[in-house]
Design a protein around this motif. Structure first.
Motif, mmCIF file in Angstrom:
data_model
loop_
_atom_site.group_PDB
_atom_site.id
_atom_site.type_symbol
_atom_site.label_atom_id
_atom_site.label_comp_id
_atom_site.label_asym_id
_atom_site.label_seq_id
_atom_site.Cartn_x
_atom_site.Cartn_y
_atom_site.Cartn_z
ATOM 1 N N ALA A 64 0.697 -1.105 -0.004
ATOM 2 C CA ALA A 64 0.059 0.099 -0.060
ATOM 3 C C ALA A 64 0.842 1.258 0.058
ATOM 4 C CB ALA A 64 -0.800 0.046 1.473
ATOM 5 N N TYR A 65 0.292 2.323 -0.463
ATOM 6 C CA TYR A 65 1.025 3.386 -0.507
ATOM 7 C C TYR A 65 0.121 4.573 -0.770
ATOM 8 C CZ TYR A 65 0.995 2.956 -5.630
ATOM 9 O OH TYR A 65 0.337 2.801 -7.126
ATOM 10 N N GLY A 66 0.779 5.898 -0.484
ATOM 11 C CA GLY A 66 -0.221 7.118 -0.809
ATOM 12 C C GLY A 66 0.625 7.831 -2.009
ATOM 13 N N SER A 67 0.057 8.579 -2.824
ATOM 14 C CA SER A 67 0.555 9.033 -3.957
ATOM 15 C C SER A 67 0.018 10.523 -4.564
ATOM 16 C CB SER A 67 0.543 8.312 -5.175
ATOM 17 O OG SER A 67 -0.654 8.127 -5.572
ATOM 18 N N LYS A 68 0.647 11.272 -4.916
ATOM 19 C CA LYS A 68 0.268 12.567 -5.617
ATOM 20 C C LYS A 68 -1.104 12.474 -6.030
ATOM 21 C CE LYS A 68 2.900 15.833 -6.987
ATOM 22 N NZ LYS A 68 2.740 16.928 -5.821
ATOM 23 N N PHE A 69 -2.283 13.240 -5.779
ATOM 24 C CA PHE A 69 -3.642 13.384 -6.079
ATOM 25 C C PHE A 69 -3.352 14.176 -7.626
ATOM 26 C CE2 PHE A 69 -7.683 15.658 -6.577
ATOM 27 C CZ PHE A 69 -8.293 14.893 -7.125
ATOM 28 N N ARG A 70 -3.044 15.385 -7.663
ATOM 29 C CA ARG A 70 -2.790 16.126 -8.521
ATOM 30 C C ARG A 70 -1.668 17.058 -8.660
ATOM 31 N NH1 ARG A 70 -8.317 18.662 -11.266
ATOM 32 N NH2 ARG A 70 -6.883 18.622 -13.027
ATOM 33 N N PRO A 71 -1.146 17.802 -9.657
ATOM 34 C CA PRO A 71 0.382 18.337 -9.436
ATOM 35 C C PRO A 71 0.001 19.917 -8.914
ATOM 36 C CG PRO A 71 -0.452 18.275 -11.945
ATOM 37 C CD PRO A 71 -1.515 17.482 -11.095
ATOM 38 N N LYS A 72 -1.004 20.512 -8.847
ATOM 39 C CA LYS A 72 -1.174 21.609 -8.519
ATOM 40 C C LYS A 72 -0.751 21.873 -6.735
ATOM 41 C CE LYS A 72 -2.845 23.083 -12.241
ATOM 42 N NZ LYS A 72 -1.981 23.683 -13.500
ATOM 43 N N PRO A 73 -0.116 22.952 -6.569
ATOM 44 C CA PRO A 73 0.197 23.023 -5.111
ATOM 45 C C PRO A 73 -0.721 23.024 -4.057
ATOM 46 C CG PRO A 73 1.209 24.671 -6.350
ATOM 47 C CD PRO A 73 0.515 24.124 -7.276
ATOM 48 N N ALA A 74 -2.128 23.341 -4.432
ATOM 49 C CA ALA A 74 -3.376 23.572 -3.529
ATOM 50 C C ALA A 74 -3.561 22.153 -3.192
ATOM 51 C CB ALA A 74 -4.470 24.192 -4.261
ATOM 52 N N TYR A 75 -3.471 21.028 -3.914
ATOM 53 C CA TYR A 75 -3.492 19.556 -3.735
ATOM 54 C C TYR A 75 -2.542 18.891 -2.702
ATOM 55 C CZ TYR A 75 -7.160 20.293 -7.419
ATOM 56 O OH TYR A 75 -7.990 20.595 -8.029
ATOM 57 N N ASN A 76 -1.520 19.549 -2.282
ATOM 58 C CA ASN A 76 -0.239 18.910 -1.616
ATOM 59 C C ASN A 76 -0.840 18.115 -0.378
ATOM 60 O OD1 ASN A 76 1.302 19.710 -3.492
ATOM 61 N ND2 ASN A 76 2.395 21.681 -2.363
ATOM 62 N N LYS A 77 -1.806 18.652 0.349
ATOM 63 C CA LYS A 77 -2.193 17.801 1.397
ATOM 64 C C LYS A 77 -3.447 16.592 1.191
ATOM 65 C CE LYS A 77 0.655 19.492 4.442
ATOM 66 N NZ LYS A 77 1.688 18.857 4.975
ATOM 67 N N THR A 78 -3.696 16.483 0.022
ATOM 68 C CA THR A 78 -4.509 15.575 -0.370
ATOM 69 C C THR A 78 -3.792 14.467 -1.106
ATOM 70 O OG1 THR A 78 -6.136 16.895 -0.820
ATOM 71 C CG2 THR A 78 -6.358 15.284 -1.980
ATOM 72 N N TYR A 99 -4.232 -0.880 5.304
ATOM 73 C CA TYR A 99 -4.877 0.230 5.107
ATOM 74 C C TYR A 99 -4.945 1.022 6.392
ATOM 75 C CZ TYR A 99 -7.579 3.091 1.537
ATOM 76 O OH TYR A 99 -7.889 3.808 0.743
ATOM 77 N N LYS A 100 -5.057 0.177 7.581
ATOM 78 C CA LYS A 100 -4.989 0.676 8.839
ATOM 79 C C LYS A 100 -3.590 1.399 8.954
ATOM 80 C CE LYS A 100 -5.370 -0.385 13.719
ATOM 81 N NZ LYS A 100 -5.685 -1.514 14.592
ATOM 82 N N GLU A 101 -2.549 0.804 8.631
ATOM 83 C CA GLU A 101 -1.032 1.515 8.959
ATOM 84 C C GLU A 101 -0.861 2.432 7.963
ATOM 85 O OE1 GLU A 101 2.810 1.985 10.423
ATOM 86 O OE2 GLU A 101 0.837 1.264 11.160
ATOM 87 N N LEU A 102 -1.307 2.547 6.812
ATOM 88 C CA LEU A 102 -1.077 3.531 5.905
ATOM 89 C C LEU A 102 -1.864 4.698 6.257
ATOM 90 C CD1 LEU A 102 -0.164 4.414 3.020
ATOM 91 C CD2 LEU A 102 -2.169 3.851 1.935
ATOM 92 N N LEU A 103 -3.086 4.539 6.741
ATOM 93 C CA LEU A 103 -3.955 5.898 7.262
ATOM 94 C C LEU A 103 -3.281 6.516 8.368
ATOM 95 C CD1 LEU A 103 -7.559 4.581 6.549
ATOM 96 C CD2 LEU A 103 -6.255 6.064 5.145
ATOM 97 N N ARG A 104 -2.545 5.716 9.058
ATOM 98 C CA ARG A 104 -1.759 6.151 10.361
ATOM 99 C C ARG A 104 -0.785 6.771 9.871
ATOM 100 N NH1 ARG A 104 2.694 5.481 13.246
ATOM 101 N NH2 ARG A 104 3.341 3.797 12.066
#
Length: 160
Positions: A64-78, A99-104
Motif C-alpha cells: 500500500a502507498y499514498g501518492s500525489k492526487f494532482r500536480p497543483k500546489p493546492a492539492y499538496n495535503k490531498t 490500510y490501517k497502517e497507511l492511514l496512520r
C-alpha cells in the motif's frame, strides 16, 4: 508483518501488480510494466509518501502507498491511496491491515484528505474503504476503457 518498502521488494511487487494489469479492471494500465518502469514509479512514490508492504514468512502478500492526487500546489495535503493484495490471498485481512497502517502514516505526515479511486464495480474495495470511514463523493461514468468495455470510476474520500 507490515514494514517499509525495501529495494529488494521490486520484483515481487511488480508480479502482484502485473497480475492485476492483465487480469482485472483494478488498474487502467493495459500492458505489463517492465522492471525498470516499475522501479522508477515506486522509487518516486517512496521518496515522497508512505509505502509499505505486508510480508509473511518471507513472502510479500500485499502493499500500500499514498501518492500525489494532482500536480497543483493546492492539492499538496490531498493524497490518493493504493492497496494491492496478492491474487489468492484475499479474505485474510491483509488489505485491512495495510490500510490501517497507511492511514496512520498519512495522518502522521499531516495529510488532510485521502482519496480512494476505484474502478466500478468493485464490491470488495468499496467495502474496504467504507470500513475505514471513506464516503463516496463522486461517480464518473464511462471514463475508462479496458477489456473492450467502458468503465466507471468512483471516488471515496476520508478526512484525516
Amino acid at each position: 508483518m507490515i514494514r517499509p518498502l525495501q529495494n529488494t521488494d521490486t520484483q515481487k511487487l511488480l508480479d502482484i501488480y502485473n497480475y492485476y494489469v492483465i487480469n482485472s479492471i483494478a488498474t487502467f494500465d493495459d500492458e505489463e510494466l517492465s522492471s525498470e518502469m516499475f522501479l522508477e514509479k515506486i522509487t518516486d512514490i517512496n521518496n515522497n509518501y508512505p509505502f509499505i508492504v505486508f510480508e509473511d514468512e518471507n513472502e510479500i502478500l500485499g502493499y500500500a502507498y499514498g501518492s500525489k492526487f494532482r500536480p497543483k500546489p493546492a492539492y499538496n495535503k490531498t493524497v490518493e491511496s493504493t492497496v494491492y493484495v496478492k491474487h489468492g490471498q484475499h479474505g485474510k485481512q491483509i488489505g485491512s491491515s495495510l490500510y490501517k497502517e497507511l492511514l496512520r502514516l498519512l495522518k502522521k505526515e499531516d495529510f488532510h484528505i485521502v482519496l480512494g479511486v476505484l474502478t466500478l464495480p468493485n464490491e470488495v474495495s468499496v467495502k474496504l474503504h467504507e470500513k475505514f470511514g471513506f464516503k463516496q463523493v463522486a461517480d464518473l461514468k464511462q471514463v475508462g476503457f479496458k477489456f473492450g468495455k467502458w468503465l466507471d470510476v468512483g471516488f471515496w474520500q476520508l478526512n484525516l
